[in-house]
Motif scaffolding. Structure first.
Motif, PDB file in Angstrom:
ATOM      1  N   ALA A 287       0.802  -1.138   0.027  1.00  0.00           N
ATOM      2  CA  ALA A 287      -0.074   0.079   0.048  1.00  0.00           C
ATOM      3  C   ALA A 287       0.870   1.193   0.179  1.00  0.00           C
ATOM      4  O   ALA A 287       2.352   1.130   0.018  1.00  0.00           O
ATOM      5  CB  ALA A 287      -0.960   0.118   1.245  1.00  0.00           C
ATOM      6  N   GLU A 288       0.244   2.285  -0.205  1.00  0.00           N
ATOM      7  CA  GLU A 288       0.887   3.617  -0.275  1.00  0.00           C
ATOM      8  C   GLU A 288       1.991   3.750   0.948  1.00  0.00           C
ATOM      9  O   GLU A 288       2.887   4.535   0.992  1.00  0.00           O
ATOM     10  CB  GLU A 288       0.064   4.736  -0.377  1.00  0.00           C
ATOM     11  CG  GLU A 288       0.528   6.183  -0.906  1.00  0.00           C
ATOM     12  CD  GLU A 288       1.223   6.107  -2.084  1.00  0.00           C
ATOM     13  OE1 GLU A 288       2.255   6.810  -2.134  1.00  0.00           O
ATOM     14  OE2 GLU A 288       0.830   5.631  -3.038  1.00  0.00           O
ATOM     15  N   ASP A 289       1.442   3.380   2.235  1.00  0.00           N
ATOM     16  CA  ASP A 289       2.189   3.560   3.616  1.00  0.00           C
ATOM     17  C   ASP A 289       3.062   2.429   3.722  1.00  0.00           C
ATOM     18  O   ASP A 289       3.722   2.240   4.806  1.00  0.00           O
ATOM     19  CB  ASP A 289       1.181   3.507   4.554  1.00  0.00           C
ATOM     20  CG  ASP A 289       0.322   2.355   4.961  1.00  0.00           C
ATOM     21  OD1 ASP A 289       0.334   1.397   4.145  1.00  0.00           O
ATOM     22  OD2 ASP A 289      -0.513   2.533   5.784  1.00  0.00           O
ATOM     23  N   PHE A 290       3.337   1.281   2.544  1.00  0.00           N
ATOM     24  CA  PHE A 290       4.226   0.346   2.761  1.00  0.00           C
ATOM     25  C   PHE A 290       3.636  -0.994   3.718  1.00  0.00           C
ATOM     26  O   PHE A 290       4.379  -1.583   3.886  1.00  0.00           O
ATOM     27  CB  PHE A 290       5.538   0.710   3.366  1.00  0.00           C
ATOM     28  CG  PHE A 290       6.371   1.734   2.352  1.00  0.00           C
ATOM     29  CD1 PHE A 290       6.966   1.326   1.260  1.00  0.00           C
ATOM     30  CD2 PHE A 290       6.353   3.045   2.486  1.00  0.00           C
ATOM     31  CE1 PHE A 290       7.639   2.033   0.435  1.00  0.00           C
ATOM     32  CE2 PHE A 290       7.160   3.740   1.745  1.00  0.00           C
ATOM     33  CZ  PHE A 290       7.683   3.291   0.725  1.00  0.00           C
ATOM     34  N   SER A 291       2.574  -0.765   3.818  1.00  0.00           N
ATOM     35  CA  SER A 291       1.623  -1.952   4.674  1.00  0.00           C
ATOM     36  C   SER A 291       1.174  -2.954   3.711  1.00  0.00           C
ATOM     37  O   SER A 291       1.219  -2.784   2.525  1.00  0.00           O
ATOM     38  CB  SER A 291       0.697  -1.242   5.448  1.00  0.00           C
ATOM     39  OG  SER A 291      -0.227  -0.988   4.524  1.00  0.00           O
ATOM     40  N   ILE A 292       1.293  -4.069   4.076  1.00  0.00           N
ATOM     41  CA  ILE A 292       0.485  -5.258   3.402  1.00  0.00           C
ATOM     42  C   ILE A 292      -0.935  -5.345   3.661  1.00  0.00           C
ATOM     43  O   ILE A 292      -1.386  -5.253   4.746  1.00  0.00           O
ATOM     44  CB  ILE A 292       0.999  -6.545   3.945  1.00  0.00           C
ATOM     45  CG1 ILE A 292       2.734  -6.742   3.512  1.00  0.00           C
ATOM     46  CG2 ILE A 292       0.560  -7.764   3.164  1.00  0.00           C
ATOM     47  CD1 ILE A 292       3.432  -7.927   3.881  1.00  0.00           C
ATOM     48  N   ASN A 293      -1.540  -5.373   2.424  1.00  0.00           N
ATOM     49  CA  ASN A 293      -3.049  -5.294   2.445  1.00  0.00           C
ATOM     50  C   ASN A 293      -3.464  -6.699   2.167  1.00  0.00           C
ATOM     51  O   ASN A 293      -3.290  -7.225   1.036  1.00  0.00           O
ATOM     52  CB  ASN A 293      -3.533  -4.427   1.595  1.00  0.00           C
ATOM     53  CG  ASN A 293      -5.338  -4.291   1.522  1.00  0.00           C
ATOM     54  OD1 ASN A 293      -5.943  -5.220   2.307  1.00  0.00           O
ATOM     55  ND2 ASN A 293      -5.856  -3.293   0.975  1.00  0.00           N
ATOM     56  N   ILE A 294      -3.968  -7.718   2.985  1.00  0.00           N
ATOM     57  CA  ILE A 294      -4.210  -8.956   2.911  1.00  0.00           C
ATOM     58  C   ILE A 294      -5.250  -9.366   1.989  1.00  0.00           C
ATOM     59  O   ILE A 294      -5.425 -10.393   1.222  1.00  0.00           O
ATOM     60  CB  ILE A 294      -4.324  -9.751   3.890  1.00  0.00           C
ATOM     61  CG1 ILE A 294      -5.270  -9.218   5.036  1.00  0.00           C
ATOM     62  CG2 ILE A 294      -3.113  -9.755   5.057  1.00  0.00           C
ATOM     63  CD1 ILE A 294      -6.418 -10.232   5.313  1.00  0.00           C
ATOM     64  N   ASP A 295      -6.246  -8.406   1.704  1.00  0.00           N
ATOM     65  CA  ASP A 295      -7.073  -8.335   0.882  1.00  0.00           C
ATOM     66  C   ASP A 295      -6.758  -8.452  -0.580  1.00  0.00           C
ATOM     67  O   ASP A 295      -7.358  -9.289  -1.445  1.00  0.00           O
ATOM     68  CB  ASP A 295      -8.178  -7.320   0.797  1.00  0.00           C
ATOM     69  CG  ASP A 295      -9.001  -7.162   2.259  1.00  0.00           C
ATOM     70  OD1 ASP A 295      -9.167  -8.317   2.688  1.00  0.00           O
ATOM     71  OD2 ASP A 295      -9.203  -6.011   2.736  1.00  0.00           O
ATOM     72  N   ASP A 296      -5.348  -8.058  -1.078  1.00  0.00           N
ATOM     73  CA  ASP A 296      -4.726  -8.068  -2.282  1.00  0.00           C
ATOM     74  C   ASP A 296      -4.480  -9.423  -2.621  1.00  0.00           C
ATOM     75  O   ASP A 296      -3.953  -9.789  -3.914  1.00  0.00           O
ATOM     76  CB  ASP A 296      -3.666  -7.313  -2.210  1.00  0.00           C
ATOM     77  CG  ASP A 296      -4.154  -5.701  -2.229  1.00  0.00           C
ATOM     78  OD1 ASP A 296      -5.269  -5.347  -2.528  1.00  0.00           O
ATOM     79  OD2 ASP A 296      -3.188  -4.890  -1.930  1.00  0.00           O
ATOM     80  N   TYR A 297      -4.402 -10.237  -1.565  1.00  0.00           N
ATOM     81  CA  TYR A 297      -3.726 -11.784  -1.824  1.00  0.00           C
ATOM     82  C   TYR A 297      -5.059 -12.743  -1.957  1.00  0.00           C
ATOM     83  O   TYR A 297      -5.053 -13.909  -2.173  1.00  0.00           O
ATOM     84  CB  TYR A 297      -3.105 -12.231  -0.548  1.00  0.00           C
ATOM     85  CG  TYR A 297      -1.648 -11.482  -0.431  1.00  0.00           C
ATOM     86  CD1 TYR A 297      -0.521 -12.045  -1.099  1.00  0.00           C
ATOM     87  CD2 TYR A 297      -1.705 -10.334   0.102  1.00  0.00           C
ATOM     88  CE1 TYR A 297       0.670 -11.645  -0.947  1.00  0.00           C
ATOM     89  CE2 TYR A 297      -0.331  -9.511   0.010  1.00  0.00           C
ATOM     90  CZ  TYR A 297       0.791 -10.122  -0.574  1.00  0.00           C
ATOM     91  OH  TYR A 297       1.753  -9.423  -0.402  1.00  0.00           O
ATOM     92  N   ASP A 298      -6.378 -12.110  -2.058  1.00  0.00           N
ATOM     93  CA  ASP A 298      -7.604 -12.794  -2.120  1.00  0.00           C
ATOM     94  C   ASP A 298      -7.888 -13.503  -3.532  1.00  0.00           C
ATOM     95  O   ASP A 298      -8.476 -12.707  -4.247  1.00  0.00           O
ATOM     96  CB  ASP A 298      -8.801 -12.069  -1.460  1.00  0.00           C
ATOM     97  CG  ASP A 298      -9.902 -13.167  -1.342  1.00  0.00           C
ATOM     98  OD1 ASP A 298     -10.123 -14.314  -1.784  1.00  0.00           O
ATOM     99  OD2 ASP A 298     -11.065 -12.589  -1.015  1.00  0.00           O
TER     100      ASP A 298
END
Length: 355
Positions: free
Chosen positions: A131-142
């Motif tokens: 994400a823009e803040d460098f976090s992992i968005n686990i929804d993107d792995y769905d």
């Protein structure tokens, strides 16, 4: 290049480890080693192991070490796999569990050994942008996949995911293996080990190089369902039946059993990290949230490459990643001793005032 190389060698781009320079009076903050030495009980165990028994092969199953690890994590020994550093463990994981018809998923900014393993084992993969803040968005792995792997906290950003978030991912992703690489978890991040008995597709990897102060001994391990562990054992026994030597086993057992020393040194690193974040912020740095024994920071004016070079001239080395360009402004700074942190802050203060 050579005509004698196998085809795969021409395609490989090897992993480049952190520099290990031989300089006097060096403040070394580039490879995420623990600033504190191993437990005195480890040193004692290694001295005892220097005996006539070295003429004999070690236990190929590392039963005593597996038992010590299992006890710490409240698991059974059959849920533990051990290897020559977590990089070897991960190599076996990629070959045994992550090569399928669908692509392996991992973040676009993460441990740079992952694409190397994929190249070595001819594994198709897809990177998922942070994400823009460098976090992992686990929804993107769905999405359909042949496996998912990422560090928690992530590297080189240091940003952790909560246990609840990891469990949400596991609830959605039940048809492939999810590997959580917990190399830095002991510095303030929630471990996913407690979820292993609930989710048979979860594998968690650990190393003794960071929180246990044993980077020079090379011991790593993974924890998971016995079926996953069996796959790793099959690969290991087809590659090297004796990856854990007698010294490594003795030292690792002592390190796992000395809980008090482990907790003391982790607490010191966490306290120094928080103080360093505060000091860097006052110097005009933006610092990402960290649950690791390192921080990822950029100055609001000075570029990362320039600061890295200037610090090196003062015998202070940090890690700088030139690519992807999104992280080029950042420095990855290992948490050292209080004295090392003071040296870093003092030098940065001088450099920034002279700018």
């Amino acid at each position: 290049m050579s005509k004698f190389w196998s085809d795969v060698i021409h395609k490989l781009t090897p992993y480049v480890p952190g520099e290990q320079p031989k300089l006097d009076n060096l403040v070394k903050l580039n490879t995420n080693e623990n600033p504190y030495g191993p437990s005195p009980k480890v040193i004692a165990a290694l001295k005892l192991e220097a005996a006539d028994s070295l003429r004999l092969y070690p236990d190929p199953n590392s039963d005593a070490l597996k038992a010590a690890i299992a006890e710490v994590h409240h698991l059974q020994a059959k849920q533990v796999f051990v290897g020559n550093g977590s990089d070897e463990v991960l190599a076996h994981v990629f070959q045994a569990l992550l090569k399928h018809s669908r692509p392996l998923l991992f973040p676009d900014i993460t441990y740079s050994f992952y694409p190397v393993y994929c190249g070595l084992y001819d594994i198709e993969y897809q990177t998922i942008p942070l994400a823009e803040d460098f976090s992992i968005n686990i929804d993107d792995y769905d999405q359909p996949n042949g496996g998912i792997i990422f560090p928690n906290p992530n590297a080189p950003t240091g940003i952790p995911l909560s246990l609840a978030t990891i469990e949400k991912l596991l609830q959605k992703n039940t048809q492939s293996v999810v590997v959580i690489d917990e190399a830095y978890v002991d510095f303030g991040t929630e471990s996913a080990v407690s979820l292993i008995n609930t989710y048979p597709n979860l594998l968690v990897t650990h190393t003794l190089s960071k929180a246990r102060s044993l980077a020079g001994l090379r011991v790593g391990y993974s924890l998971g369902h016995p079926d996953l562990i069996e796959a790793l054992i099959r690969v290991k026994d087809s590659f090297n039946s004796y990856p854990i030597d007698r010294f490594a086993s003795a030292g690792a057992i002592a390190a796992m059993q000395d809980t008090a020393y482990f907790e003391e040194t982790c607490s010191k690193v966490i306290a120094t990290r928080e103080a360093l974040i505060n000091d860097l912020t006052q110097l005009g740095f933006d610092v990402l949230p960290s649950g690791a024994n390192f921080i990822f920071a950029k100055h609001q004016v000075k570029e990362g490459a320039e600061l890295t070079a200037l610090l090196r001239q003062k015998n202070i080395i940090v890690r700088h990643f030139k690519s992807p360009s999104r992280i080029a402004p950042y420095l990855r700074i290992t948490i050292g001793t209080e004295a090392q942190s003071k040296a870093l802050i003092g030098t940065l203060t001088e450099l920034l005032l002279d700018a």
